[in-house]
Design a protein around this motif. Structure first.
Motif, PDB file in Angstrom:
ATOM      1  N   ILE A  25      45.281  36.942  67.335  1.00  0.00           N
ATOM      2  CA  ILE A  25      44.728  35.966  68.280  1.00  0.00           C
ATOM      3  C   ILE A  25      45.831  35.079  68.851  1.00  0.00           C
ATOM      4  CG2 ILE A  25      43.240  33.913  68.457  1.00  0.00           C
ATOM      5  CD1 ILE A  25      41.656  36.510  68.426  1.00  0.00           C
ATOM      6  N   ILE A  26      46.732  34.621  67.994  1.00  0.00           N
ATOM      7  CA  ILE A  26      47.836  33.772  68.451  1.00  0.00           C
ATOM      8  C   ILE A  26      48.738  34.554  69.414  1.00  0.00           C
ATOM      9  CG2 ILE A  26      49.918  32.547  67.728  1.00  0.00           C
ATOM     10  CD1 ILE A  26      48.374  31.832  65.123  1.00  0.00           C
ATOM     11  N   SER A  27      49.010  35.805  69.079  1.00  0.00           N
ATOM     12  CA  SER A  27      49.834  36.642  69.965  1.00  0.00           C
ATOM     13  C   SER A  27      49.155  36.837  71.313  1.00  0.00           C
ATOM     14  CB  SER A  27      50.119  37.991  69.307  1.00  0.00           C
ATOM     15  OG  SER A  27      50.881  37.817  68.147  1.00  0.00           O
ATOM     16  N   GLY A  90      44.816  25.523  85.047  1.00  0.00           N
ATOM     17  CA  GLY A  90      43.700  25.525  84.109  1.00  0.00           C
ATOM     18  C   GLY A  90      43.979  26.184  82.772  1.00  0.00           C
ATOM     19  N   ASN A  91      45.147  26.768  82.589  1.00  0.00           N
ATOM     20  CA  ASN A  91      45.518  27.403  81.328  1.00  0.00           C
ATOM     21  C   ASN A  91      45.812  26.305  80.306  1.00  0.00           C
ATOM     22  OD1 ASN A  91      47.262  28.568  79.248  1.00  0.00           O
ATOM     23  ND2 ASN A  91      47.347  30.387  80.540  1.00  0.00           N
ATOM     24  N   ASN A  92      45.242  26.416  79.097  1.00  0.00           N
ATOM     25  CA  ASN A  92      45.447  25.369  78.095  1.00  0.00           C
ATOM     26  C   ASN A  92      46.248  25.829  76.874  1.00  0.00           C
ATOM     27  OD1 ASN A  92      43.567  26.898  76.722  1.00  0.00           O
ATOM     28  ND2 ASN A  92      42.164  25.223  76.311  1.00  0.00           N
ATOM     29  N   VAL A  93      47.000  26.915  77.002  1.00  0.00           N
ATOM     30  CA  VAL A  93      47.827  27.402  75.894  1.00  0.00           C
ATOM     31  C   VAL A  93      49.036  26.487  75.745  1.00  0.00           C
ATOM     32  CG1 VAL A  93      49.232  29.312  75.026  1.00  0.00           C
ATOM     33  CG2 VAL A  93      47.085  29.787  76.217  1.00  0.00           C
ATOM     34  N   ASN A  94      49.252  26.001  74.526  1.00  0.00           N
ATOM     35  CA  ASN A  94      50.409  25.170  74.210  1.00  0.00           C
ATOM     36  C   ASN A  94      51.359  26.039  73.383  1.00  0.00           C
ATOM     37  OD1 ASN A  94      52.271  23.424  72.960  1.00  0.00           O
ATOM     38  ND2 ASN A  94      50.814  21.722  73.025  1.00  0.00           N
ATOM     39  N   LEU A  95      52.452  26.468  73.982  1.00  0.00           N
ATOM     40  CA  LEU A  95      53.368  27.406  73.338  1.00  0.00           C
ATOM     41  C   LEU A  95      53.920  26.857  72.024  1.00  0.00           C
ATOM     42  CD1 LEU A  95      54.724  30.156  73.490  1.00  0.00           C
ATOM     43  CD2 LEU A  95      56.566  29.086  74.800  1.00  0.00           C
ATOM     44  N   ASP A  96      54.248  25.577  71.977  1.00  0.00           N
ATOM     45  CA  ASP A  96      54.781  24.988  70.744  1.00  0.00           C
ATOM     46  C   ASP A  96      53.777  25.089  69.606  1.00  0.00           C
ATOM     47  OD1 ASP A  96      57.172  24.320  71.992  1.00  0.00           O
ATOM     48  OD2 ASP A  96      56.460  22.319  72.548  1.00  0.00           O
ATOM     49  N   VAL A  97      52.535  24.753  69.872  1.00  0.00           N
ATOM     50  CA  VAL A  97      51.487  24.816  68.852  1.00  0.00           C
ATOM     51  C   VAL A  97      51.276  26.260  68.401  1.00  0.00           C
ATOM     52  CG1 VAL A  97      49.009  24.492  68.438  1.00  0.00           C
ATOM     53  CG2 VAL A  97      50.330  22.722  69.625  1.00  0.00           C
ATOM     54  N   GLU A  98      51.238  27.173  69.356  1.00  0.00           N
ATOM     55  CA  GLU A  98      51.002  28.583  69.029  1.00  0.00           C
ATOM     56  C   GLU A  98      52.123  29.145  68.160  1.00  0.00           C
ATOM     57  OE1 GLU A  98      48.163  30.094  69.633  1.00  0.00           O
ATOM     58  OE2 GLU A  98      47.366  28.527  70.928  1.00  0.00           O
ATOM     59  N   VAL A 100      54.144  27.474  66.115  1.00  0.00           N
ATOM     60  CA  VAL A 100      54.060  26.890  64.774  1.00  0.00           C
ATOM     61  C   VAL A 100      52.951  27.568  63.975  1.00  0.00           C
ATOM     62  CG1 VAL A 100      53.434  24.792  63.502  1.00  0.00           C
ATOM     63  CG2 VAL A 100      55.076  24.665  65.386  1.00  0.00           C
ATOM     64  N   GLU A 101      51.794  27.763  64.602  1.00  0.00           N
ATOM     65  CA  GLU A 101      50.671  28.414  63.912  1.00  0.00           C
ATOM     66  C   GLU A 101      50.988  29.866  63.563  1.00  0.00           C
ATOM     67  OE1 GLU A 101      47.741  27.248  62.602  1.00  0.00           O
ATOM     68  OE2 GLU A 101      48.745  25.345  63.008  1.00  0.00           O
ATOM     69  N   LEU A 102      51.716  30.552  64.433  1.00  0.00           N
ATOM     70  CA  LEU A 102      52.108  31.934  64.149  1.00  0.00           C
ATOM     71  C   LEU A 102      53.046  31.988  62.947  1.00  0.00           C
ATOM     72  CD1 LEU A 102      51.952  34.906  64.930  1.00  0.00           C
ATOM     73  CD2 LEU A 102      53.850  34.510  66.526  1.00  0.00           C
ATOM     74  N   SER A 103      54.008  31.082  62.897  1.00  0.00           N
ATOM     75  CA  SER A 103      54.928  31.018  61.757  1.00  0.00           C
ATOM     76  C   SER A 103      54.169  30.706  60.469  1.00  0.00           C
ATOM     77  CB  SER A 103      56.005  29.965  61.980  1.00  0.00           C
ATOM     78  OG  SER A 103      56.820  30.325  63.056  1.00  0.00           O
ATOM     79  N   ARG A 104      53.253  29.786  60.562  1.00  0.00           N
ATOM     80  CA  ARG A 104      52.438  29.414  59.400  1.00  0.00           C
ATOM     81  C   ARG A 104      51.623  30.606  58.898  1.00  0.00           C
ATOM     82  NH1 ARG A 104      47.130  26.514  59.438  1.00  0.00           N
ATOM     83  NH2 ARG A 104      46.846  25.761  57.329  1.00  0.00           N
ATOM     84  N   ALA A 105      50.993  31.325  59.820  1.00  0.00           N
ATOM     85  CA  ALA A 105      50.183  32.485  59.447  1.00  0.00           C
ATOM     86  C   ALA A 105      51.047  33.579  58.820  1.00  0.00           C
ATOM     87  CB  ALA A 105      49.431  33.022  60.663  1.00  0.00           C
ATOM     88  N   GLN A 106      52.249  33.777  59.354  1.00  0.00           N
ATOM     89  CA  GLN A 106      53.147  34.786  58.801  1.00  0.00           C
ATOM     90  C   GLN A 106      53.572  34.434  57.381  1.00  0.00           C
ATOM     91  OE1 GLN A 106      56.059  34.713  61.955  1.00  0.00           O
ATOM     92  NE2 GLN A 106      55.135  36.462  62.997  1.00  0.00           N
TER      93      GLN A 106
END
Length: 130
Positions: A25-27, A90-98, A100-106
């Motif tokens: 999902i993050i990807s 209108g895009n609300n993707v925050n690359l920094d947050v994504e 960090v969350e990807l690293s956390r999930a890994q």
């Protein structure tokens, strides 16, 4: 229930499935960072699992089968974010947050794999093959 097929192993399997899906999902969010109007997705699992297992907190000796059923009954939930976008498209993707969350999930995924490997190492050691 055997010593291999126990609630601890089942919980690790469900967690790995969740973390794999979370990384997907993050990807997907990151891949759509330049898509106008795209709304990021979030995935949840931990809160539902915690609430299902909380009912066993005050029970002195809960049945393993009841705990197993609660784990099996916990599902991943995917939601589309309703957060406002700071961007004109209108895009609300925050690359920094994504990221960090990807690293956390890994890291969480690696930890759960380590736990499973450790459990099998203890089993091999107990039967004298380790």
């Amino acid at each position: 229930m055997s010593w291999i097929d126990n609630n601890n192993m089942l919980l690790s399997q469900k967690s790995l499935d969740y973390l794999w899906e979370k990384q997907r999902i993050i990807s997907e969010n990151i891949a759509n960072i330049d898509t106008p109007g795209y709304k990021s997705k979030q995935i949840s699992f931990e809160n539902e699992l915690s609430s299902k297992l909380a009912k066993f907190k005050n029970i002195e000796n809960p049945k393993a089968s009841d705990i197993r059923d609660a784990i099996l009954d916990t599902n991943v939930k995917i939601d589309v974010s309703e957060e406002e976008s700071n961007r004109l498209d209108g895009n609300n993707v925050n690359l920094d947050v994504e990221q960090v969350e990807l690293s956390r999930a890994q890291l969480q995924y690696q930890y759960h794999v380590f736990q499973i490997n450790d459990q099998f190492s203890r089993i091999r050691s107990a039967i004298g093959k380790g």
